[in-house]
Design a protein around this motif. Structure first.
Motif, short mmCIF file in Angstrom:
data_model
loop_
_atom_site.label_atom_id
_atom_site.label_comp_id
_atom_site.label_asym_id
_atom_site.label_seq_id
_atom_site.Cartn_x
_atom_site.Cartn_y
_atom_site.Cartn_z
N THR A 263 43.95 -2.68 62.41
CA THR A 263 45.16 -3.48 62.19
C THR A 263 44.81 -4.75 61.41
O THR A 263 45.49 -5.11 60.45
N PHE A 264 43.73 -5.43 61.79
CA PHE A 264 43.31 -6.65 61.11
C PHE A 264 42.95 -6.36 59.66
O PHE A 264 43.26 -7.14 58.76
N GLY A 265 42.29 -5.20 59.46
CA GLY A 265 41.93 -4.81 58.10
C GLY A 265 43.15 -4.55 57.25
O GLY A 265 43.21 -4.90 56.08
N GLU A 266 44.18 -3.93 57.82
CA GLU A 266 45.42 -3.66 57.08
C GLU A 266 46.14 -4.97 56.77
O GLU A 266 46.70 -5.13 55.70
N ILE A 267 46.10 -5.91 57.68
CA ILE A 267 46.75 -7.19 57.44
C ILE A 267 46.03 -7.93 56.29
O ILE A 267 46.66 -8.50 55.42
N ASN A 268 44.72 -7.86 56.29
CA ASN A 268 43.97 -8.53 55.23
C ASN A 268 44.21 -7.84 53.87
O ASN A 268 44.19 -8.50 52.84
N ARG A 269 44.45 -6.58 53.83
CA ARG A 269 44.74 -5.89 52.59
C ARG A 269 46.09 -6.29 52.03
O ARG A 269 46.32 -6.31 50.83
N TRP A 270 47.03 -6.59 52.87
CA TRP A 270 48.39 -6.94 52.44
C TRP A 270 48.43 -8.37 51.93
O TRP A 270 49.35 -8.72 51.21
N LYS A 271 47.49 -9.13 52.26
CA LYS A 271 47.54 -10.52 51.84
C LYS A 271 47.23 -10.69 50.45
O LYS A 271 46.76 -10.24 49.57
#
Length: 157
Positions: free
Chosen positions: A149-157
């Motif tokens: 989840t944290f990795g997906e959030i960082n990708r969206w940024k």
């Protein structure tokens, strides 16, 4: 004219023979045979073998008969004292062994309690280990999900 006395059987007068002759059941004959052979062997070992009172062994005159009878009585009283002494020592040994058995039963009871306590602790430790492994697996999954989840959030940024 010779005066004849009835034959004396030393076994009839000795204390062990009293127990041997008081059998209540005929099927006890094997026990009787074993007990009689034990008494005879004991008498041979101690040197107190009953005399074979055949007619040729009996003294002829009354004085020697009385002496012979006195010797037999003395022998019987000596045997009786020896048997009573043996019985007393066996009874003492029996009391000692019974006391030892009581102590052993007590120790056995304590060991059984200790064993059941150890078993219970081992079961508890196994359960705790299983629970800890399950928690670790859950934490591992949660961490993986978090990082995904944290990795997906960082990708969206």
């Amino acid at each position: 004219m010779l005066c004849r006395l009835p034959r004396l059987n030393m076994l009839e007068e000795s204390p062990p023979s009293r127990y041997l002759t008081s059998l209540a059941h005929p099927e006890d004959s094997q026990g009787t045979t074993a007990a009689v052979s034990h008494v005879l062997q004991d008498q041979e070992n101690t040197g107190h073998v009953p005399m074979d009172n055949s007619d040729s062994d009996l003294p002829a005159n009354p004085t020697s008969l009385q002496q012979h009878l006195a010797k037999l009585k003395m022998l019987m009283s000596r045997q009786k004292a020896e048997y009573e002494s043996k019985i007393a020592s066996l009874e003492q040994r029996n009391r000692e062994l019974q006391s030892e058995i009581k102590g052993m039963h007590s120790k056995l009871g304590q060991q059984r309690k200790w064993y059941s306590l150890v078993e219970m602790k081992m079961r508890n430790a196994e359960r705790a280990k299983e629970d800890a492994e399950k928690r670790n697996e859950m934490l591992q999954k949660e961490m993986e999900e978090f990082f995904e989840t944290f990795g997906e959030i960082n990708r969206w940024k």
